[in-house]
Design an enzyme around this catalytic site. Structure first.
Site, PDB file in Angstrom:
ATOM      1  N   CYS A1095       6.974  49.726   3.363  1.00  0.00           N
ATOM      2  CA  CYS A1095       7.863  50.264   2.330  1.00  0.00           C
ATOM      3  C   CYS A1095       9.138  50.646   3.060  1.00  0.00           C
ATOM      4  CB  CYS A1095       7.208  51.406   1.570  1.00  0.00           C
ATOM      5  SG  CYS A1095       6.446  52.665   2.611  1.00  0.00           S
ATOM      6  N   ALA A1097       9.381  54.010   4.946  1.00  0.00           N
ATOM      7  CA  ALA A1097       8.847  54.648   6.141  1.00  0.00           C
ATOM      8  C   ALA A1097       7.568  53.985   6.623  1.00  0.00           C
ATOM      9  CB  ALA A1097       8.597  56.133   5.864  1.00  0.00           C
ATOM     10  N   GLY A1100       3.908  56.209   2.715  1.00  0.00           N
ATOM     11  CA  GLY A1100       3.494  56.585   1.357  1.00  0.00           C
ATOM     12  C   GLY A1100       3.057  55.418   0.520  1.00  0.00           C
ATOM     13  N   GLN A1139       1.614  59.832   1.138  1.00  0.00           N
ATOM     14  CA  GLN A1139       2.413  60.984   1.515  1.00  0.00           C
ATOM     15  C   GLN A1139       2.394  62.149   0.535  1.00  0.00           C
ATOM     16  OE1 GLN A1139       6.206  58.876   2.539  1.00  0.00           O
ATOM     17  NE2 GLN A1139       6.141  60.163   4.354  1.00  0.00           N
ATOM     18  N   CYS A1389       9.538  43.674 -36.676  1.00  0.00           N
ATOM     19  CA  CYS A1389       8.766  43.509 -37.900  1.00  0.00           C
ATOM     20  C   CYS A1389       9.060  44.751 -38.743  1.00  0.00           C
ATOM     21  CB  CYS A1389       7.286  43.335 -37.590  1.00  0.00           C
ATOM     22  SG  CYS A1389       6.601  44.612 -36.511  1.00  0.00           S
TER      23      CYS A1389
END
EC number: 3.1.3.48
Length: 1452
Positions: A1095, A1097, A1100, A1139, A1389
């Protein structure tokens, strides 16, 4: 020059001067060269030197001896030039120029180039006629020039030296002009000028005196034009020959001066210059002009005075042909005008003029063509044999004798049907054009006529030159049924037990209306207990009566009224409308005497009896306590008998309310009479039943409320009255002493026990009381504020009861569709009984996991203190059976003691192992964050680069998978400095899949550098090429070809980039991430290296992905999940994996959803057989797999809370919502951008993802009359190019026509202009041009509306699967053609629910089939319901999605 040089040979041995007479112009260089009339050019780079070695001896062995002109090339750079100019010669008699030359070099390399030019009449220098550039010989050689220029021409010979950069000498000597012919070189006779027409061959005849031998080269040399090669040589005598040269395909560029050249062993012969004149055949500049035109002739002016090319003009011709024909005709013309006759009427011709000049090839190409058409001729006659073929009530068909061009005499003609009839006493005349004139049996049907009407008909044949009519016929149309009663005219005034119905007669009566028939039937009721079977009937009214009162109806019931009008021919079509009677208030039980069952100073106990519903079920029961206050009149009491506005006890004093709600019960909790105590200090549905105050008087009311169709009806009854308690008189002190002494001991004992008990209870109830206070405060805020903040939610919040214990078994296993098993569990909340999937438990010994799992093993580097981490072994956190997962998650979320918060806080936070390598100064710049770095024991070690001892470090750690060591590499998002290291790691680890769980930039901060190319990029010795990109709504799959220098291997590596993770928190639902995980699993090669997961870091979101992936494997193999110990194990390998507590809870929710839903995708090849099996009815359960799948879908569909829809619930937005129970959540609202006065930016609509594009759909309700302008603002603001309409226009249901049928509609600044319309089967497509008049610079947008007619209001699904699929395809085609698939599609609709969801779901499924060849209806609908729970809300609609997918496969 090189060509000339190769044609020359060394003239060795010719050292003697030729005998004979000499002319001026020669020079022996014994005297200064200027005395001979020689000169040098001023612009030369250097000068020739005159040398006499007899008077000035030299010791240079390379220099010749004698007197001569010399060029010493030593020290002169390459390319410098020097010229020696002979005097101009005008010798007309035969003569020969004879000279000697010398070339020597100190390096055996040519010192330069010696050229000879002949410049005639001070003209251009031209090309050299002779040169020498061969190897130096250090001897004198002789050459001769046979120049024939003839009087009155003169010429000048020029010697030129061009240096080569080598040292040496070039010299000339003994230049003689001899008065006799050259001995070794022929002389040319005079050649003549040549004139030709362009495109022809120009032949030059060059006669020469002398001999020519094999090896001599002859050519025709031009000045600034191309040279011509020798064509042939004709020898006429022993000393004469004629050489012929052809300049082929002459053009104007070939015109110029040419001379004959011959190169022999002894020298060069040249002739005089002759002129080549090239004449361009004439071509008219302009086309001929049309003077006049008729039906069979064209008169033209040649218009040939202005020409391109050369004259004189000796002949003219006219060429003409039909524009579409292959023939042409050419006629000579002797004047400036010409008449072309015998032409066909209404025929297009092309006419050109050709001009001719003298000489072969003198006729030019045709000039510009005049393209013109003859006039039409008057038709020969009118149509014949007009007759009536068929007569109906609304149409007649006529027929006539066919005819063709010979009758029309024009290709452009109209055959018009002219007819007239009377309507309302006025003559109506109409004309229709028939295009069926080429039919072998031509006929025309006149439609839209009125019954019983005389119609006169005739045919008119017209062309631009005239018209012819047929004879006139008169015919009468037949009788017909009346039209329908206008639906909008059917109006009903509804009361609780009657409806007054009114209508108008049909607009088209087509006769005398004799009767009306009204059929009515109860179709539904808000009260399910009402029997509607007897609520139907038929009423007949005379033709002059258009109203009727229906009475004796049920409250809260919807009735359908169908009206038909009748003439003598019968009844016309029905018109239907529905009206609903108003609900009645519940009927409360009788309380004749307000006597409570029991009463204390603080409580009153009464008997509560169920109320009787009237038109709608009782929704809720409420207990209202009203304080008796002074000066309240009886009248006021009667007005406030019932209490529609609920007020909490806490708010009563704030609002100065005389009453408060003490309790509220759902209707199903009071099925029979039961006692209830007012003042018991408990909370009922958020209302505190506070103890009554003894010194106050109260009236106790018991009320019931029914809610339906936006109505609320309340009835109430007083069930008790409590008076104030009168204080007792205080006894005298002396009488009180004994009594006090007696009870003191008892009280002291009781107090001691109470104090101890309260100490224990207060500790246990501390958090519970805090939670209740929070709930009370929240409730107060909801009453006092309009908008509340949106909050994240989970399964437990959406549909579970924290006070009930239950377990579940999913109807889908992790691998696919439902399975069956004898054992079952029951969910108490909804009595759902489902089966245990056997595949969860492959081995009885693994039904319950323990700390023997590899994920639960302790790691060497963990450093924990018992006080900080109370749970250190898997025994306190055992694995959880999949069957118990829902109960576990519910308990953890609702726990008042140990829940998710406490469990997450038990994880060790921060560093738990050495990370010395990461902390080195040389490696600090390789870490994105200083506190998320790689442990030494599990870090990835790169191959060391030469000369860099720290080049083995990268911020990444190995993570074990499910029974697969080092299956993952968790790493940070690459930085600019580490991109090369990242690809080194991918190559070294033989990675085939990269998982990216971040966006490059989030909230304005760079989270990851773009480490992949858009095409090809070379990262030092690694080459990465992007070969494919697959864009989906929540993720992107990129495929790269990766090569490494020196290794003959190309690897295919995929990057799975999840783009649906929000900037803050976690995804609102796990559906998209679970689909992403399945894609990674299915497309990752089993034998490849570790999955690289990152990701920003690398902790997490990376941890979330890895835990979910591992747990899905564990659930499938063992039937258990061990999330806690899995996270703990991950944190032993890399710091702070997972995290936040929010991420930890999200993992549980994601695993729960995966276990509940399973993998519901079906390969395209198996859809038919599996869908057949899914519809089979199980005789034991009387259910089918598809029903269970739909039930599962309903169970996992989140329920929207009030705070989720806070914007839609704002008071100013109420009138913009058609149904208050179908509202869009705040998170997917498309806020309007275009400013329109004081109008708000809210519209009842929601953004929805398609399969490949986020927010591709906008689902909304049919515009209300007051939201039409908002609807068009939505279309413009969100770049919508398609509008799909799935309901009918019905003003009675506030469904107006919101578009123009022609012209322009203006909605504030938005202008909607009708462009075109088309009807194809069940689809009306209309194209509109919309633009913002206040911002003309933005331009306009084309929007196509698709109105689908194949879904009647009374049907749950469309009539035809094929036509609905055609609608999907037409929308897709328009989207792709108009805007490349980038525009959004508005789908609506009536309420933006089931029908709109069905369209979106089928569109997603068709995209799946196109791109993945799979069908996953469950996933498609679940994705839509994550934003709006009412998408595809019926089982039949869910089945219809599968059936359209089958239709798609059948259609190819």
């Amino acid at each position: 020059m090189r060509t000339l040089g190769t044609c020359l040979v060394t003239l060795a041995g010719l050292l003697l001067t030729a005998a004979g007479e000499t002319f001026s112009g020669g020079c022996l260089f014994d005297e200064p060269y200027s005395t001979c009339g020689y000169s040098q050019a001023d612009e030369d780079d250097f000068n020739w030197e005159q040398v006499n070695t007899l008077t000035k001896p030299t010791s240079d062995p390379w220099m010749p001896s004698g007197s001569f002109m010399l060029v010493n090339t030593s020290g002169k750079p390459e390319g410098q030039r020097a010229h020696l100019l002979l005097p101009q010669l005008k010798e007309n008699d035969t003569h020969c120029i004879d000279f000697h030359y010398f070339v020597s070099s100190k390096s055996n390399a040519a010192p330069g180039l010696l050229n000879v030019y002949v410049k005639v009449n001070n003209g251009p220098l031209g090309n050299p006629i002779w040169n020498i550039s061969g190897d130096p010989t250090r001897t004198w050689h002789r050459a001769e020039l046979a120049i024939s220029t003839f009087w009155p021409n003169f010429y000048q010979v020029i010697f030129e030296v061009v240096t080569s950069g080598h040292q040496g000498y070039l010299a000339i000597d003994e230049v003689k002009v001899l008065g006799h012919p050259c001995t070794r070189t022929p002389h040319f006779l005079r050649i003549q000028n040549v004139e030709v027409n362009a495109g022809q061959f120009a032949t030059f005849q060059c006669s020469a005196i002398g001999r020519t031998v094999a090896g001599d080269r002859l050519w025709l040399q031009g000045i600034d034009v191309r040279d011509a090669p020798l064509k042939e040589i004709k020898v006429t005598s022993s000393r004469r020959f004629i050489a012929s040269f052809n300049v082929v395909n002459t053009t104007k560029r070939d015109a110029g001066k040419y001379r004959c050249m011959i190169c022999t062993e002894g020298g060069v012969g040249i002739s005089n210059y002759a002129e080549l004149v090239v004449k361009e055949p004439p071509v008219p500049i302009a086309p001929p002009q049309l003077a006049s035109v008729g039906a069979t002739y064209l008169w033209i002016q040649l218009n040939a005075n202005s020409i391109n090319g050369d004259g004189p003009i000796v002949a003219r011709e006219v060429e003409y042909c039909t524009a579409s024909g292959s023939w042409n005709d050419r006629q000579p013309v002797d004047s400036t005008s010409y008449k072309i006759g015998h032409l066909d009427p209404d025929t297009e011709y092309e006419i050109s003029v050709l001009l001719t000049r003298p000489g072969e090839g003198g006729t030019g190409s045709p000039g510009p063509a005049l393209r013109t058409r003859t006039k039409c001729a008057d038709p020969m006659r009118g149509p014949r044999k007009l007759e009536v073929v068929e007569v109906k009530s609304r149409q007649i068909t006529i027929r006539w004798e066919p005819f063709g061009y010979n009758v029309t005499r024009c290709h452009s003609y109209n055959l018009t049907v002219h007819y007239g009839y009377q309507v309302g006493g006025q003559e109506q005349v109409r004309e229709e054009v028939s295009w069926d004139t080429d039919n072998s049996h031509p006929q025309h049907t006149i439609t839209n006529l009125s019954p019983y009407t005389n119609v006169s008909v005739k045919l008119i044949l017209m062309n631009p030159e005239g018209r012819k009519e047929s004879q006139e016929l008169t015919v009468q149309t037949d009788e017909d049924l009346p039209g329908a009663v206008p639906t909008e005219s059917i109006q009903g005034s509804a009361f609780e037990e009657k409806i007054f119905l009114q209508w108008r007669e049909p607009t088209q009566t087509y006769g005398v209306i004799t009767l009306y028939e009204i059929t009515y039937k109860a179709v539904s009721s808000f009260d399910p207990e009402i029997d509607l079977s007897n609520q139907s009937g038929r009423v007949s009214k005379l033709g002059n009566e258009t109203h009727f009162l229906f009475f004796g109806l049920y409250p809260g019931t919807t009735y359908s009224f169908t009206i038909r009008a009748s003439t003598a021919k019968g009844f016309g079509p029905p018109a239907t409308n529905q009206f609903t009677t108003k609900i009645s208030a519940p009927s409360m039980p009788a309380y004749e005497f307000e006597t409570p069952l029991n009463q204390t100073d603080n409580t009153v106990t009464v008997m509560l009896k169920p109320a009787q519903s009237r038109g709608a079920p009782v929704s809720v029961y409420q207990i209202v306590v009203e304080e008796e206050r002074p000066r309240r009149t009886k009248k006021t009491t009667e007005i406030l008998k019932c209490y529609p506005v609920p007020i909490h006890f806490q708010n009563a004093s704030i609002l100065n309310s005389q009453y408060y709600f003490a309790a509220e019960f759902p209707a199903d909790s009071l099925q029979a009479a039961q006692p209830f105590t007012i003042g018991d200090n408990k909370t009922y549905n958020g209302y505190w039943n506070t103890p009554l105050l003894p010194h106050k008087s109260y009236r106790i009311y018991y009320q019931a409320a029914s809610r339906a169709n936006g109505e609320t009806k309340i009835d109430c009854v007083r069930v008790a009255t409590k008076g104030a308690v009168t204080p007792k008189p205080v006894p005298e002190p002396e009488k009180q002493t004994d009594h006090t002494v007696k009870i003191a001991g008892v009280i002291a004992g009781i107090l001691l026990f109470v104090i101890i008990f309260l100490g224990v209870v207060l500790v246990m109830k501390k958090r519970k009381l805090a939670k209740k206070r929070k709930e009370t405060m929240s409730s107060t805020r909801q009453e006092m504020t309009v908008m509340v903040n949106s909050m994240d939610k989970s399964y437990a919040e959406q549909g579970t009861n924290c006070d009930e214990a239950f377990s579940f078994m999913g109807t889908h296993n992790l691998n696919g569709r439902s399975v069956s098993s004898p054992s079952s569990f029951t969910m108490k909340t909804n009595t759902l009984s489902t089966s245990v999937p056997n595949s969860y438990y492959p081995d009885e010994t693994h039904t319950m996991a323990s700390d023997t799992s590899s994920l639960a093993q302790p790691h060497t580097y963990k450093k924990r203190e018992a006080a900080d981490v109370p749970y250190q072994t898997g025994q306190l956190h055992p694995a959880i059976r999949v069957a118990d997962l829902l109960q576990h998650i519910t308990q953890m979320k609702c726990a008042e003691g140990y829940g998710f918060k406490e469990e997450y806080e038990s994880f060790f936070e921060g560093q738990s192992a050495p990370w010395d390598s990461a902390k080195k100064d040389e490696n600090r710049m390789k870490n994105r964050y200083g506190n998320i770095i790689a442990y030494d024991h599990s870090r990835v070690r790169l191959q060391m680069l030469e000369g860099d001892n720290n080049s083995d470090y990268i911020n990444g750690n190995y993570i074990d998978g499910y029974h697969r060591p080092n299956h993952y590499i968790a790493t940070q998002g690459p930085m600019q400095e580490t991109i090369y290291d990242f690809w080194r790691m991918v190559w070294h680890e033989n990675t085939a899949s990269i998982i990216m769980v971040t966006n490059l930039v989030e909230v304005g901060r760079v989270k990851c550098c773009k480490y992949w190319p858009d095409d090809t990029e070379i990262y030092k010795d690694i080459k990465v090429t992007l070969i494919d990109t697959e864009l989906l709504a929540e993720y992107v799959i990129r495929t790269f070809a990766v090569e490494k220098r020196g290794i003959h291997e190309i690897r295919e590596i995929r990057q799975f980039h999840f783009t649906g993770w929000p900037d803050h928190g976690v995804p609102y639902h796990a559906t998209g991430l679970l689909g992403f995980v399945r894609q990674v699993k299915s497309k990752s090669p089993p034998n490849a290296g570790p999955l690289v997961v990152h990701c920003s870091a690398g902790a997490g979101r990376t941890g979330c992905f890895i835990v979910i992936d591992i747990m899905l494997d564990m659930a499938e193999r063992e039937g258990v999940v061990d999330i806690y110990n899995c996270v703990r194990e991950l944190r032993s390998r890399r710091v702070n994996m997972v995290q936040t507590e929010e991420q930890y809870v999200f993992i549980h929710d994601a695993i729960l959803e995966a276990c509940l839903c399973g993998d519901t995708s079906i390969p395209a090849s198996q859809v038919r057989s599996l869908y057949y099996d899914m519809n089979k009815l199980d005789p034991q359960t009387n259910s089918s797999q598809i029903k269970e799948e739909f039930r599962t879908l309903n169970m996992v569909t989140p329920t929207l809370r009030v705070e989720d829809c806070s914007i839609a619930l704002l008071p100013r937005n109420h009138e913009k919502n058609r149904c208050m129970d179908i509202l869009p959540p705040d998170r997917c609202l498309p806020f309007l951008i275009t400013i329109d006065g004081e109008s708000s930016n809210y519209i009842n609509a929601a953004l929805m993802d398609s399969y490949k594009q986020p927010s591709a759909f906008i689902v909304t309700q049919h515009p209300l009359p007051n939201t039409v302008k908002d609807f068009w603002r939505l279309v413009l603001d969100y770049h919508c190019t398609s509008v799909v309409m799935l309901n009918d226009v019905d003003p009675a249901q506030l469904c107006p026509q919101y578009w123009p049928e022609n012209g322009v509609h203006r909605h504030g600044p938005i202008q909607v202009e009708f462009v075109s319309a088309d009807l194809e089967e069940d689809i009306i497509s209309r194209i509109f041009r919309i633009y913002n008049a206040s911002r003309p610079q933005d331009g306009h947008r084309m929007v196509q509306q698709f109105q689908f007619l194949g879904w009647p209001m009374y049907r749950d699904t469309p009539v035809s699967k094929r036509s609905f699929l055609k609608l999907i395809r037409q929308v897709d085609k328009w989207q792709e053609e108009y805007n490349g698939g980038e525009g959004r599609t508005v789908v609506h609709c009536l309420n933006g629910g089931g029908r709109s969801g069905t369209f979106c779901a089928i569109s997603i499924v068709c995209e799946m089939l196109r791109h993945q060849r799979t069908v996953d209806v469950f996933h498609a609908v679940k994705t839509l319901r994550n934003n709006k729970p009412n998408m595809v809300d019926l089982l039949d609609q869910y089945k219809f999605c599968y059936e359209v997918a089958l239709e798609y496969l059948n259609s190819g």
